[in-house]
Design a protein around this motif. Structure first.
Motif, mmCIF file in Angstrom:
data_model
loop_
_atom_site.group_PDB
_atom_site.id
_atom_site.type_symbol
_atom_site.label_atom_id
_atom_site.label_comp_id
_atom_site.label_asym_id
_atom_site.label_seq_id
_atom_site.Cartn_x
_atom_site.Cartn_y
_atom_site.Cartn_z
ATOM 1 N N ALA A 186 21.480 -12.623 38.435
ATOM 2 C CA ALA A 186 20.480 -13.795 38.128
ATOM 3 C C ALA A 186 18.993 -13.481 38.510
ATOM 4 N N GLY A 187 18.932 -12.726 39.385
ATOM 5 C CA GLY A 187 17.242 -12.191 39.544
ATOM 6 C C GLY A 187 16.989 -11.235 38.339
ATOM 7 N N GLU A 194 23.297 -18.693 37.963
ATOM 8 C CA GLU A 194 24.060 -18.039 38.783
ATOM 9 C C GLU A 194 25.504 -18.857 38.419
ATOM 10 N N VAL A 241 14.769 -20.149 30.741
ATOM 11 C CA VAL A 241 15.888 -20.024 31.774
ATOM 12 C C VAL A 241 17.159 -20.429 31.270
ATOM 13 N N LEU A 273 16.564 -13.217 34.991
ATOM 14 C CA LEU A 273 15.379 -13.828 35.053
ATOM 15 C C LEU A 273 14.115 -13.056 34.812
ATOM 16 N N ARG A 274 14.179 -11.878 35.465
ATOM 17 C CA ARG A 274 13.281 -10.648 35.011
ATOM 18 C C ARG A 274 13.155 -10.562 33.574
ATOM 19 N N ALA A 283 17.404 -20.070 39.359
ATOM 20 C CA ALA A 283 18.603 -18.926 39.629
ATOM 21 C C ALA A 283 19.880 -19.666 39.988
ATOM 22 N N THR A 303 18.310 -24.794 41.283
ATOM 23 C CA THR A 303 17.115 -23.843 40.932
ATOM 24 C C THR A 303 17.298 -23.175 39.540
ATOM 25 N N ARG A 341 23.565 -13.035 42.972
ATOM 26 C CA ARG A 341 22.158 -13.300 43.105
ATOM 27 C C ARG A 341 21.281 -12.047 42.512
ATOM 28 N N SER A 398 12.447 -18.068 40.404
ATOM 29 C CA SER A 398 13.743 -18.171 40.629
ATOM 30 C C SER A 398 14.081 -19.552 41.346
ATOM 31 N N ASP A 399 13.096 -19.867 42.434
ATOM 32 C CA ASP A 399 13.707 -20.838 43.210
ATOM 33 C C ASP A 399 12.850 -21.956 42.874
#
Ligand SMILES: Nc1ncnc2c1ncn2[C@@H]1O[C@H](COP(=O)(O)OP(=O)(O)OP(=O)(O)O)[C@@H](O)[C@H]1O
Ligand SMILES: [Mg+2]
Lengths: 258, 302
Positions: free
Chosen positions: A119-120, A102, A147, A123-124, A98, A96, A116, A132-133
């Motif tokens: 990565a969040g 990761e 990304v 992505l923000r 994320a 994904t 986790r 992210s998924d």
């Protein structure tokens, strides 16, 4: 003509990237793709690399990234491992968004819970918090590029190499990403080498624009850009310098017509 | 002139108007929800269940017509009704279940062994250029050699035993699995390895997190073919290695039909072999492959 380094790190600091007399030939008997390239990038400096298609920009970036060895010359990089954004998004399709970010964190030895969260956060930063998924094929081209940018930032390197990262984007999306890139660059004091075909984009972003010639690839001229950030790509200051550089680029290319 | 400060408009007026709002708008465009292609039960029935049913019905119709025309004597070509009766009898007296269970469990064990050996062989061949050069042609050759050819040798080595059967199954399935893994590795785009190197993954890390997952589609193809070869080899082996001491599998059931000249039992056995093959394909490999391809966006949805 000005041809001096104006890095924010000061000229006495150890350079973030230094290429000395770098040459590259792919066929032993073929022509040199790069011939004696000298390039120094100061810590925290933003350099744009301009040149016609096929002049060896990607080749130079790959050498700096340590993916290939130069046929002659030397490349030194301050960071252990410079972050590289490839000319394609180059995301791993089974992970994904994320997961792709990761993996870069995992390679650095970041623990799972921190991975986790980080990565969040990244992505923000590229404004993809809600995606992210998603898998790469479920994202648009521009989102994939973002990304890839988040993944490059996740490498946590002080040197960021970008190979035409925004070439395939529409003008508006590109403007947005320019803004984000400049913001991240300002916050994290990265040294950036940014390859592009687009002269305006180069002037919009860089502190220094470097022009390469084709066959063999050499550095022929440099301009320092003393416009304050943030600049708009359509502003007159950017336009004037871009016109001057474009004229030079035309001259460079037409040299091959004879 | 490198820079011209007079052209530089005062700070503030040059700030791009694009903002988070523009960005949010772009994202909304990017992710415009595609109406989910929900498949209703009715459509599934019409599109994937009905065609084979219609085809089978037609086949039985032709069979009945040929039977009524007495092209062949009844003992050689019984009618659909007779065969259906034999089929029901075989199911009711438990012989069908026993044969299916015996064969499927043998197939599963043989396939599991082939999976381990074939994967290890594939990995070894990938990591050693020398081994690849030495063993590669033989493995590819074995893939096209019908594994029935091994039955006499296996019987001489292991007599009429499970070991003989498994030998034949392994020789049938291992080459496909090893070659499938190699094909999977070969099809990995070099770009992925460069990504692994740029991210700073170690060599084992690149194998574990990049190479193996990237090779999965090709590997699955190999497994699927490996299962098909294992199942065929198993039937060939069972057909020949009949012995009261061995469990009675589908191949042996088929052989009993031949010995009794009971054509309806022969057809029943063939039908059972076919049903198992189709069931494993539909229940195991097709969903597995669909999932792997779907996560990578490699299906065209047809
Ligand atoms: N692996 C390779 N083997 C042989 N030749 C190569 C290889 N990689 C690049 N080249 C050659 O080197 C030259 C420069 O290629 P490179 O990809 O660096 O160009 P570029 O400046 O990045 O072009 P573009 O702007 O179109 O991306 C080209 O002529 C190309 O054909
Ligand atoms: Mg390139």
């Amino acid at each position: 003509m000005l041809a001096r380094t104006t890095g924010r790190g000061g000229e006495d600091a150890a350079p973030a990237v230094r290429a000395e007399g770098v040459s590259q030939t792919f066929d032993r008997r073929g022509p040199a793709v790069l011939d004696g390239v000298d390039l120094t990038v100061a810590p925290g400096e933003f350099v744009c690399l301009l040149g016609a298609s096929g002049c060896g920009k990607s080749t130079l970036l790959n050498l700096i990234a340590g993916l290939n060895r130069p046929t002659a010359g030397r490349v030194t990089v301050a960071a252990d491992r410079p972050a590289l954004m490839f000319q394609e998004p180059a995301l791993l399709p089974w992970l994904t968004a994320a997961g792709n970010v990761e993996l870069a964190l995992k390679a650095r030895g970041v623990g799972r819970p921190e991975r986790r969260a980080e990565a969040g956060r990244l992505l923000r930063v590229v404004n993809l918090g809600g995606q992210s998924d998603k898998r790469p094929h479920e994202l648009s081209g521009g989102m994939r590029q973002r990304v890839a940018l988040a993944r490059a930032l996740a490498q946590g390197s002080s040197v960021l190499l970008m190979d035409e990262p925004f070439a395939a984007l529409d003008a508006i999306t590109r403007d947005v990403l320019h803004e984000e890139l400049i913001r991240v660059w300002t916050e994290q004091r990265l040294a950036v080498v940014f390859v592009t075909h687009n002269v305006r984009e180069a002037v919009r972003l860089a502190q220094r624009v470097v022009l390469m010639s084709s066959r063999p690839g050499r550095i022929v001229r440099e301009w320092s850009v003393d416009l304050a950030q943030p600049r708009a790509i359509e502003s007159p200051g950017v336009g004037a310098l871009a016109t001057e550089i474009t004229a030079q680029l035309h001259q460079e290319i037409s040299r091959h017509g004879h | 002139m490198a820079t011209d400060t007079t052209l530089d408009t005062p700070r503030g007026t040059t700030v791009p108007r694009s903002s988070r709002a523009v960005e949010a708008g772009l994202d909304a465009l990017d992710t415009a929800a595609v109406p989910g292609a929900r498949r209703s039960v009715g459509r599934v029935l019409v599109r994937s269940v009905m065609p084979p049913v219609v085809f089978l019905a037609a086949l039985v119709g032709v069979w009945q017509a040929v039977y009524l025309a007495k092209v062949k004597p009844t003992y050689a070509l019984p009618g659909p009704a007779t065969v259906w009766q034999t089929f029901l009898d075989t199911v009711q007296d438990g012989r069908a279940a026993e044969a299916v269970w015996t064969s499927v469990s043998r197939g599963a064990v043989g396939f599991a062994m082939s999976l381990v050996i074939g994967t290890l062989l594939g990995l070894a061949m990938w990591s050693s250029r020398w081994l690849r050069a030495a063993v590669g042609p033989i493995v590819s050759g074995l893939q096209s050699l019908p594994s029935v050819a091994w039955v006499p040798a296996a019987i001489i080595w292991f007599q009429l035993s499970d070991a003989a059967i498994y030998t034949v199954v392994l020789l049938g399935a291992v080459p496909s699995i090893a070659n499938g893994l190699l094909t999977g590795f070969r099809q990995v785009p070099p770009l992925f390895d460069r990504v692994g190197r740029v991210l700073g993954l170690s060599a084992p890390g690149r194998v574990r997190y990049v190479l193996l997952p990237a090779a999965l589609p090709g590997y699955l193809g190999g497994l699927r073919q490996g299962w098909a070869f294992a199942w065929r080899s198993l039937m060939a082996a069972e057909l020949i290695t009949y012995s009261p001491t061995l469990g009675q599998g589908l191949g042996q059931l088929l052989d009993i039909g031949r010995e009794l000249s009971q054509m309806s039992l022969v057809i029943t056995s063939i039908a059972l072999i076919l049903i198992v093959g189709v069931a494993i394909e539909l229940l195991v490999f097709a969903p597995l492959e669909r999932r792997v391809l779907q996560t990578r966006g490699l299906t065209t949805g047809r």
